[in-house]
Scaffold this motif. Structure first.
Motif, PDB file in Angstrom:
ATOM      1  N   GLY B  46     -22.326 -15.503 -20.563  1.00 45.78           N
ATOM      2  CA  GLY B  46     -21.440 -15.045 -19.511  1.00 45.78           C
ATOM      3  C   GLY B  46     -21.360 -15.973 -18.323  1.00 45.78           C
ATOM      4  N   CYS B  47     -21.538 -17.265 -18.527  1.00 45.07           N
ATOM      5  CA  CYS B  47     -21.398 -18.210 -17.410  1.00 45.07           C
ATOM      6  C   CYS B  47     -19.975 -18.133 -16.862  1.00 45.07           C
ATOM      7  CB  CYS B  47     -21.686 -19.635 -17.861  1.00 45.07           C
ATOM      8  SG  CYS B  47     -23.418 -19.899 -18.260  1.00 45.07           S
ATOM      9  N   ASP B  48     -19.835 -18.392 -15.565  1.00 45.48           N
ATOM     10  CA  ASP B  48     -18.518 -18.283 -14.938  1.00 45.48           C
ATOM     11  C   ASP B  48     -17.605 -19.436 -15.326  1.00 45.48           C
ATOM     12  OD1 ASP B  48     -20.625 -17.078 -12.641  1.00 45.48           O
ATOM     13  OD2 ASP B  48     -18.843 -15.890 -13.146  1.00 45.48           O
ATOM     14  N   GLU B  49     -18.208 -20.565 -15.623  1.00 47.72           N
ATOM     15  CA  GLU B  49     -17.425 -21.730 -16.043  1.00 47.72           C
ATOM     16  C   GLU B  49     -18.225 -22.469 -17.089  1.00 47.72           C
ATOM     17  OE1 GLU B  49     -16.358 -23.415 -11.849  1.00 47.72           O
ATOM     18  OE2 GLU B  49     -15.466 -24.793 -13.325  1.00 47.72           O
ATOM     19  N   VAL B  50     -17.549 -22.927 -18.110  1.00 53.87           N
ATOM     20  CA  VAL B  50     -18.212 -23.815 -19.083  1.00 53.87           C
ATOM     21  C   VAL B  50     -17.251 -24.963 -19.351  1.00 53.87           C
ATOM     22  CG1 VAL B  50     -19.183 -24.077 -21.398  1.00 53.87           C
ATOM     23  CG2 VAL B  50     -19.460 -21.904 -20.163  1.00 53.87           C
ATOM     24  N   VAL B  51     -17.650 -26.171 -19.023  1.00 52.25           N
ATOM     25  CA  VAL B  51     -16.761 -27.326 -19.216  1.00 52.25           C
ATOM     26  C   VAL B  51     -17.424 -28.313 -20.168  1.00 52.25           C
ATOM     27  CG1 VAL B  51     -15.483 -29.178 -18.072  1.00 52.25           C
ATOM     28  CG2 VAL B  51     -15.954 -27.035 -16.839  1.00 52.25           C
ATOM     29  N   GLU B  52     -16.730 -28.707 -21.210  1.00 50.21           N
ATOM     30  CA  GLU B  52     -17.271 -29.689 -22.170  1.00 50.21           C
ATOM     31  C   GLU B  52     -16.649 -31.064 -21.933  1.00 50.21           C
ATOM     32  OE1 GLU B  52     -16.619 -26.389 -25.417  1.00 50.21           O
ATOM     33  OE2 GLU B  52     -17.780 -28.020 -26.311  1.00 50.21           O
ATOM     34  N   GLY B  53     -17.211 -32.047 -22.573  1.00 58.18           N
ATOM     35  CA  GLY B  53     -16.655 -33.397 -22.484  1.00 58.18           C
ATOM     36  C   GLY B  53     -16.813 -34.063 -21.132  1.00 58.18           C
ATOM     37  N   VAL B  54     -17.863 -33.699 -20.409  1.00 59.87           N
ATOM     38  CA  VAL B  54     -18.078 -34.310 -19.099  1.00 59.87           C
ATOM     39  C   VAL B  54     -18.998 -35.520 -19.265  1.00 59.87           C
ATOM     40  CG1 VAL B  54     -18.900 -33.925 -16.747  1.00 59.87           C
ATOM     41  CG2 VAL B  54     -17.902 -32.023 -18.041  1.00 59.87           C
ATOM     42  N   GLY B  55     -18.573 -36.681 -18.766  1.00 59.25           N
ATOM     43  CA  GLY B  55     -19.403 -37.881 -18.938  1.00 59.25           C
ATOM     44  C   GLY B  55     -19.619 -38.156 -20.417  1.00 59.25           C
ATOM     45  N   GLY B  56     -18.560 -38.108 -21.164  1.00 67.18           N
ATOM     46  CA  GLY B  56     -18.678 -38.330 -22.607  1.00 67.18           C
ATOM     47  C   GLY B  56     -18.882 -37.018 -23.335  1.00 67.18           C
ATOM     48  N   THR B  57     -20.125 -36.739 -23.728  1.00 68.12           N
ATOM     49  CA  THR B  57     -20.374 -35.512 -24.504  1.00 68.12           C
ATOM     50  C   THR B  57     -21.193 -34.491 -23.710  1.00 68.12           C
ATOM     51  OG1 THR B  57     -22.070 -36.927 -25.497  1.00 68.12           O
ATOM     52  CG2 THR B  57     -20.192 -36.378 -26.876  1.00 68.12           C
ATOM     53  N   GLY B  58     -21.213 -34.633 -22.392  1.00 66.26           N
ATOM     54  CA  GLY B  58     -21.984 -33.702 -21.570  1.00 66.26           C
ATOM     55  C   GLY B  58     -21.294 -32.354 -21.418  1.00 66.26           C
ATOM     56  N   VAL B  59     -22.096 -31.353 -21.095  1.00 66.66           N
ATOM     57  CA  VAL B  59     -21.565 -29.983 -20.893  1.00 66.66           C
ATOM     58  C   VAL B  59     -22.032 -29.484 -19.531  1.00 66.66           C
ATOM     59  CG1 VAL B  59     -21.557 -27.607 -21.750  1.00 66.66           C
ATOM     60  CG2 VAL B  59     -21.691 -29.517 -23.368  1.00 66.66           C
ATOM     61  N   VAL B  60     -21.138 -28.835 -18.787  1.00 60.81           N
ATOM     62  CA  VAL B  60     -21.509 -28.248 -17.499  1.00 60.81           C
ATOM     63  C   VAL B  60     -21.276 -26.743 -17.559  1.00 60.81           C
ATOM     64  CG1 VAL B  60     -21.043 -28.196 -15.020  1.00 60.81           C
ATOM     65  CG2 VAL B  60     -20.847 -30.358 -16.286  1.00 60.81           C
ATOM     66  N   GLY B  61     -22.291 -25.990 -17.089  1.00 61.38           N
ATOM     67  CA  GLY B  61     -22.125 -24.523 -16.992  1.00 61.38           C
ATOM     68  C   GLY B  61     -22.344 -24.122 -15.550  1.00 61.38           C
ATOM     69  N   VAL B  62     -21.593 -23.133 -15.075  1.00 62.00           N
ATOM     70  CA  VAL B  62     -21.757 -22.677 -13.694  1.00 62.00           C
ATOM     71  C   VAL B  62     -22.015 -21.179 -13.688  1.00 62.00           C
ATOM     72  CG1 VAL B  62     -20.716 -22.550 -11.397  1.00 62.00           C
ATOM     73  CG2 VAL B  62     -20.154 -24.462 -12.926  1.00 62.00           C
ATOM     74  N   ILE B  63     -23.042 -20.767 -12.935  1.00 60.96           N
ATOM     75  CA  ILE B  63     -23.358 -19.339 -12.800  1.00 60.96           C
ATOM     76  C   ILE B  63     -23.313 -18.993 -11.323  1.00 60.96           C
ATOM     77  CG2 ILE B  63     -25.072 -17.529 -13.227  1.00 60.96           C
ATOM     78  CD1 ILE B  63     -26.290 -19.419 -15.381  1.00 60.96           C
ATOM     79  N   ARG B  64     -22.438 -18.102 -10.956  1.00 61.96           N
ATOM     80  CA  ARG B  64     -22.349 -17.710  -9.543  1.00 61.96           C
ATOM     81  C   ARG B  64     -23.264 -16.514  -9.289  1.00 61.96           C
ATOM     82  NH1 ARG B  64     -17.858 -20.918  -9.397  1.00 61.96           N
ATOM     83  NH2 ARG B  64     -16.242 -19.997 -10.704  1.00 61.96           N
ATOM     84  N   GLY B  65     -24.028 -16.656  -8.210  1.00 57.88           N
ATOM     85  CA  GLY B  65     -24.989 -15.612  -7.882  1.00 57.88           C
ATOM     86  C   GLY B  65     -24.330 -14.423  -7.204  1.00 57.88           C
ATOM     87  N   GLN B  66     -25.120 -13.362  -7.053  1.00 60.51           N
ATOM     88  CA  GLN B  66     -24.623 -12.139  -6.416  1.00 60.51           C
ATOM     89  C   GLN B  66     -24.209 -12.389  -4.980  1.00 60.51           C
ATOM     90  OE1 GLN B  66     -27.377  -8.864  -6.578  1.00 60.51           O
ATOM     91  NE2 GLN B  66     -27.997  -9.408  -8.657  1.00 60.51           N
ATOM     92  N   GLY B  67     -24.911 -13.306  -4.308  1.00 59.07           N
ATOM     93  CA  GLY B  67     -24.693 -13.507  -2.877  1.00 59.07           C
ATOM     94  C   GLY B  67     -23.302 -14.007  -2.507  1.00 59.07           C
ATOM     95  N   GLY B  68     -22.632 -14.703  -3.413  1.00 58.76           N
ATOM     96  CA  GLY B  68     -21.264 -15.148  -3.141  1.00 58.76           C
ATOM     97  C   GLY B  68     -21.130 -16.377  -2.275  1.00 58.76           C
ATOM     98  N   GLY B  69     -22.238 -16.989  -1.884  1.00 52.63           N
ATOM     99  CA  GLY B  69     -22.158 -18.182  -1.013  1.00 52.63           C
ATOM    100  C   GLY B  69     -21.622 -19.387  -1.768  1.00 52.63           C
ATOM    101  N   ASN B  70     -21.278 -20.455  -1.025  1.00 52.51           N
ATOM    102  CA  ASN B  70     -20.728 -21.614  -1.732  1.00 52.51           C
ATOM    103  C   ASN B  70     -21.695 -22.791  -1.822  1.00 52.51           C
ATOM    104  OD1 ASN B  70     -20.633 -22.477   0.865  1.00 52.51           O
ATOM    105  ND2 ASN B  70     -18.401 -22.545   1.007  1.00 52.51           N
ATOM    106  N   ARG B  71     -22.993 -22.558  -1.587  1.00 50.35           N
ATOM    107  CA  ARG B  71     -24.008 -23.577  -1.819  1.00 50.35           C
ATOM    108  C   ARG B  71     -24.232 -23.694  -3.329  1.00 50.35           C
ATOM    109  NH1 ARG B  71     -28.331 -26.073   0.204  1.00 50.35           N
ATOM    110  NH2 ARG B  71     -30.304 -25.393  -0.669  1.00 50.35           N
ATOM    111  N   ALA B  72     -24.550 -24.872  -3.784  1.00 49.45           N
ATOM    112  CA  ALA B  72     -24.841 -25.021  -5.213  1.00 49.45           C
ATOM    113  C   ALA B  72     -26.022 -25.961  -5.412  1.00 49.45           C
ATOM    114  CB  ALA B  72     -23.625 -25.572  -5.948  1.00 49.45           C
TER     115      ALA B  72
END
Lengths: 387, 387
Positions: B46-72
């Motif tokens: 249930g990640c909020d974002e899943v992006v493939e093909g980053v930097g060649g064959t890399g994968v990025v997943g993003v999980i947003r916390g309950q707090g809603g802030g924009n720090r990462a």
């Protein structure tokens, strides 16, 4: 009488054969194309017998003279094999086989003996039998010995053998020879240094065989510089050094070095074998590793027989007016085996101002062909003069 | 509080993912199946974002916390394997000859997946967790590729953290240090050129095997004599190859290759200068030439002090064995490029008494999994606490 006219006529044709052989170099006993070409030509010329498969891929052609009152049989020998090297001559007839090259002029030797065979088969102006010997594997393979072991000398009743090598640095049209010991005994060695491989960033957890072997290479120089009698002769060359891995970040487990030893006397030969073993084992132990030495005795010293040498000089002088005394040569020559079986002589033929043999830019000088062929032909005609 | 309960429950699943990845190793930039597996799992969690093909064959997943802030903050795991033949005999051993997860990247990937599942379930933080599954850590520059693909800016990453399993350190132990922790792994090649020739006529050649051996020895003096003994340096020659491999031809050239490890730019500079001078001048002394190609395209891995404090703080919530002044390590690690882009830290977690990294008998210790996953989870919750 200098160069025979017939060879001046045949020069172009013989050159073409030479360049064709040059373009298709074959190593050691794999001289299949070259041997087949030689056999075909010998048959074409009308040789009385052409036998293949002597000494595995060697070829023998027999030419009977006009008469045979003398019962003499004279052998002429040429080598056919090439070297495992990459050609850098840029010639339009350069080697078509990557990693193989006629860098010692054996293409020239073979072509010249073929030219001589053609002439002798045409003219037969001698009393006796001429045997044309084409051998494989002169470069380290002992092809000449294999032909002898196949009973060649006895089979054709050969009395004497003669051979020739092109020589860079001597002018085309000139000769050189020496009596007695002439070319060195040639030995080979393979040494494997074994340590402990590992990560290149943790040298303290390894036993670094590259450093060990490098130290050994340096120490081996002292055999010539410090152990050998300065008035005797010796060469110890390390000609190959290879780590067992090629990665940028792995310290190899093993290093293998190879090389050659050249000596003119049994004392120096034994000394070299002994010191190589002592030095490599000692250095390996110093660094916590091990060395395994494989010392392979190769060709014996090649010794020209005095009577046949004098005769060879006579023939050379009749063609070029002069014949120099050659210095000792530290190169090996497996014609040494044939000279152990029968009397004979080996002569040097000027190749002009070319790169040295075994150099990537070396090339046999086709201008030397008429002189070389003339000498070979004259050896037969003068040693077995027609009645 | 030690390992989180939820993560202890997930242990068997995570270990199974790890073993699955272990059985299907892929080399740098070929991690298609691994990346596919990762992306599928991240979506499942249930990640909020899943992006493939980053930097060649890399994968990025993003999980947003309950707090809603924009720090990462970002967490990174590497996915690639090594060109090694596995010799563990394990039931989940590599099914691909010549490829093996011999550095535990399968474990790193599995641990970060475990942390992702936990964080996606609980979301007990204020901001976003960015999961960087990178390709090609082993020599391919996958970290740099992901940084250049803009991952830090795109997801507003403020800090970045990563870990490596460490054989020899007990499971449950953590180690790190502020400042330089892992070396810049430079590569070099030295081409030694002389004059090839016949092994029996060394005086007409310039012996490149000897010159190169002398260079190998000379290079030992950089560590032993030039670098301040209080600094750290490794100079390893890992490949030494003569351009020809015969018994009787002195090669025209020899190629040396190897690696240099340093922890400081000024030491790196000194080594490079000394290497260039030693190679060139030693060769010159023998009448040869040496050309150095020095490839310094990687950076020292430098942990920022605050990053280490953050990492240690999270580790202490799991274990009492947290070392914050470990001795630096001379291995290279391309996470250095991510630490060059954002502050953070790279730490080691104990893998127990396994064989060394890159050893064909190396095994990632699944018992380390809870410690790795918990650390990531604690970092997220302590660096971005809910209000």
């Amino acid at each position: 009488m200098p160069v025979k006219n017939r060879f001046a006529e045949l020069h172009g044709e013989i050159t073409e054969w030479r360049r064709d052989i040059h373009q298709h170099p074959e190593i050691l006993f794999d001289t299949h194309r070259t041997s087949a070409l030689v056999a075909e030509k010998l048959r074409e010329f009308g040789c009385d017998e052409v036998v293949e498969g002597i000494g595995r891929t060697g070829v023998v052609g027999v030419i009977r003279g006009k008469s045979d009152k003398s019962g003499r049989v004279i052998g002429l020998r040429a080598d056919m094999d090439a070297l495992p090297m990459t050609e850098a001559t840029g010639l339009d007839y350069a080697s078509k086989t990557p990693g193989a090259m006629h860098a010692c002029g054996h293409d020239g030797h073979t072509a010249m003996l073929l030219g001589t065979a053609k002439y002798l088969a045409e003219t037969r102006n001698f009393d006796g039998t001429a045997v044309m010997i084409f051998q494989p594997a002169e470069e380290g393979g002992g092809g000449g010995k294999e032909m002898c072991d196949d009973g060649m000398m006895k089979r054709w009743g050969i009395h004497e053998v003669y051979g020739m090598h092109n020589w860079p640095g001597k002018p085309v049209g000139s000769f050189a020879i020496r009596s007695g010991p002439f070319f060195a005994a040639t030995d080979m060695f393979n040494i494997t240094f074994e340590g402990l491989g590992g990560h290149a960033a943790k040298p303290h957890e390894t036993v670094d065989t590259t450093v060990m072997a490098a130290q050994a290479v340096t120490a081996l120089q002292t055999i010539a510089s410090r152990n050998a009698d300065p008035v005797d002769r010796i060469v110890v060359s390390v000609t190959s050094f290879e780590t067992s891995s090629k990665a940028f970040n792995v310290i190899p487990q093993r290093v293998e070095i190879k090389g050659t030893v050249r000596t003119m006397s049994p004392e120096m030969r034994d000394l070299a074998e002994k010191r190589i073993s002592e030095i490599c084992q000692g250095i390996a132990a110093t660094f916590g590793g091990q060395a395994e030495i494989d010392y392979i005795r190769g060709y014996p010293v090649m010794e020209n027989h005095p009577e046949q040498t004098d005769f060879a000089i006579e023939v050379a002088k009749s063609i070029s007016g002069d014949c120099d005394e050659a210095p000792l040569v530290m190169g090996g020559e497996d014609f040494a085996f044939m000279l152990e079986e029968r009397p004979g002589a080996y002569i040097l033929l000027g190749n002009g101002d070319t790169a040295m043999v075994h150099h990537p830019k070396y090339n046999f000088n086709d201008e030397a062909i008429p002189t070389g062929c003339s000498w070979l032909a004259e050896v037969v005609e003068k040693r077995m003069p027609a009645a | 509080m030690p390992v989180k309960n939820r993560l202890a429950e997930m242990q068997e699943d995570i270990a199974q993912w790890r073993r699955h990845l272990h059985a299907h190793p892929e080399l740098r930039f070929e991690e298609h199946e691994t990346a596919g597996f990762v992306a599928e799992k991240l979506r499942e969690f249930g990640c909020d974002e899943v992006v493939e093909g980053v930097g060649g064959t890399g994968v990025v997943g993003v999980i947003r916390g309950q707090g809603g802030g924009n720090r990462a903050i970002a967490f990174r795991a590497d996915m690639d394997a090594l060109p090694i033949n596995e010799a563990t005999g394990a039931p989940h051993a590599s099914t691909r000859p010549g490829k093996m997860h011999a550095c535990g990247h399968d474990g790193h990937t599995a641990m970060l997946l475990g942390a992702a599942k936990y964080l996606a379930e609980t979301r007990n933080f204020d901001g976003s967790v960015v999961l960087l599954f990178q390709p090609a850590e082993e020599g391919g520059g996958g970290a740099r590729a992901m940084v250049e693909a803009g991952v830090m800016d795109r997801w507003n990453v403020a800090e970045v953290y990563g870990l490596h399993n460490w054989p020899g350190m007990p499971v449950g132990h953590f180690a790190m240090r502020p400042g330089p922790q892992m070396a810049a792994p430079d590569k070099f090649e030295i081409l030694v050129r002389g004059k090839g020739g016949h092994g029996a006529m060394p005086h007409l050649a310039v012996d490149t095997v000897l010159a190169a051996s002398q260079i190998v020895q000379a290079l030992q003096s950089i560590a032993s004599r030039n670098v301040d003994p209080l600094e750290n340096v490794v100079v390893s020659i890992c490949g030494f190859r003569s351009e020809s491999d015969t018994y009787n031809v002195l090669p025209d050239s020899v190629t040396l290759k190897g690696t240099v490890r340093t922890l400081k730019p000024e030491v790196q500079k000194l080594v490079r200068e000394r290497m260039e001078a030693l190679a060139r001048l030693t060769a010159q002394a023998h009448g040869a030439e040496a050309e150095l190609t020095y490839i310094a395209d990687r950076v020292v891995l430098v942990n920022d002090p605050q990053g280490v404090e953050n990492a240690a703080h999270a580790a202490r919530r799991i274990s009492d064995a947290v070392e914050t002044e470990m001795t630096p390590v001379m291995g290279g690690e391309d996470f250095a490029d991510m630490l060059n882009a954002r502050p953070g830290a790279y730490i080691f977690i104990g893998n127990g008494a396994s064989a060394d990294l890159h050893n064909p008998k190396y095994e990632f210790n699944d018992e380390a999994i809870p410690f790795g996953t918990s650390w990531f989870a604690e970092l997220a919750e302590t660096r971005m606490p809910l209000g």
